[in-house]
Design a protein around this motif. Structure first.
Motif, short mmCIF file in Angstrom:
data_model
loop_
_atom_site.label_atom_id
_atom_site.label_comp_id
_atom_site.label_asym_id
_atom_site.label_seq_id
_atom_site.Cartn_x
_atom_site.Cartn_y
_atom_site.Cartn_z
N LEU A 1 -18.70 12.36 -73.13
CA LEU A 1 -19.36 13.15 -72.05
C LEU A 1 -20.80 13.11 -72.00
O LEU A 1 -21.39 13.42 -71.07
CB LEU A 1 -18.75 14.63 -72.38
N CYS B 1 -20.63 17.82 -67.31
CA CYS B 1 -20.41 17.21 -68.62
C CYS B 1 -20.62 18.06 -69.68
O CYS B 1 -20.23 18.21 -70.84
CB CYS B 1 -21.10 15.81 -68.50
N ILE C 1 -14.43 7.28 -69.99
CA ILE C 1 -13.73 8.56 -70.06
C ILE C 1 -12.24 8.32 -69.66
O ILE C 1 -11.31 9.06 -70.14
CB ILE C 1 -14.53 9.58 -69.48
N ARG D 1 -14.65 12.31 -77.26
CA ARG D 1 -14.55 12.76 -76.04
C ARG D 1 -15.86 13.16 -75.67
O ARG D 1 -16.64 13.05 -74.82
CB ARG D 1 -13.47 13.47 -75.41
N LYS D 2 -16.32 14.07 -76.65
CA LYS D 2 -17.76 14.73 -76.60
C LYS D 2 -18.79 13.58 -76.54
O LYS D 2 -19.76 13.82 -75.93
CB LYS D 2 -17.92 15.76 -77.73
N LEU E 1 -18.49 21.15 -70.46
CA LEU E 1 -17.23 20.71 -71.24
C LEU E 1 -17.62 20.45 -72.65
O LEU E 1 -16.58 20.73 -73.47
CB LEU E 1 -16.69 19.48 -70.57
N ARG E 2 -18.77 19.75 -72.77
CA ARG E 2 -18.87 19.44 -74.21
C ARG E 2 -19.38 20.65 -75.12
O ARG E 2 -19.00 20.67 -76.22
CB ARG E 2 -20.22 18.56 -74.45
N ILE F 1 -11.63 16.38 -68.06
CA ILE F 1 -12.55 15.13 -68.30
C ILE F 1 -12.25 14.06 -67.40
O ILE F 1 -13.26 13.48 -66.80
CB ILE F 1 -12.64 14.77 -69.91
#
Length: 130
Positions: free
Chosen positions: A30, A70, A119, A26-27, A73-74, A83
Motif C-alpha cells: 500500500l 492507501c 496488491i 500488504r502495508k 488503510l495502512r 485493498i
C-alpha cells in the motif's frame, strides 16, 4: 448457471474462500502504491499545458484520493476486499500510446499500475482459510 453446478456436483456458493493476509507485506504494498501515485500526480502537475484541461485535473484528484485511501488503510486495519477495491481503482492516465506531450507520465504510471497489480495477487505466504 445454477443448474450446471447441480449437474456437475458444484456448490451454489461462488464466494472465494477468505484469505489469511500477510498484513505487514500488504502495508508495504500500500505504501508503494501510495508513493507511486504521489509521484504520478507530481509529474502530471508539472505539465502546465494539460493543467488547463478539467479531465486532467480530475484524474489527478482521483489519484490523490486513491493515495489517501492507501494511507488510511495502512494506518488502520483493512480487509482483503478493501485493498482489492483500492487496487482495482487505479487506471492509466491514457490507454494505448501516450501523446508526445505526456510521455513523462509513462514511468510513474507504469510504477503505479505495477504496484496495483502486485496488491491484486495472493502472496505466497497467504492461504485460504476454511
Amino acid at each position: 448457471m445454477s443448474w450446471l453446478r447441480k449437474v456437475f456436483g458444484g456448490s451454489d456458493d461462488l464466494a472465494a474462500a477468505p484469505v489469511t493476509m500477510d498484513v505487514e507485506r500488504r502495508k508495504e504494498q500500500l505504501l508503494r502504491l501510495e508513493n507511486a501515485l504521489d509521484r504520478l500526480v507530481a509529474v502530471m502537475k508539472a505539465n502546465e499545458e494539460r493543467m488547463a484541461n478539467p479531465a486532467w485535473k480530475e484524474r489527478m484528484a482521483e489519484y490523490r484520493r486513491i493515495s489517501g485511501e492507501c494511507y488510511k488503510l495502512r494506518s488502520g486495519g483493512f480487509t482483503r476486499e478493501q485493498i482489492l477495491d483500492v487496487a482495482f481503482e487505479v487506471r492509466p492516465v491514457f490507454g494505448g500510446e501516450l501523446p508526445p506531450d505526456v510521455r513523462a507520465v509513462e514511468p510513474p504510471q507504469e510504477e503505479a499500475l505495477a504496484a496495483a497489480a502486485e496488491i491484486q495477487a495472493v502472496l505466497p505466504g497467504e492461504r485460504p482459510t476454511n
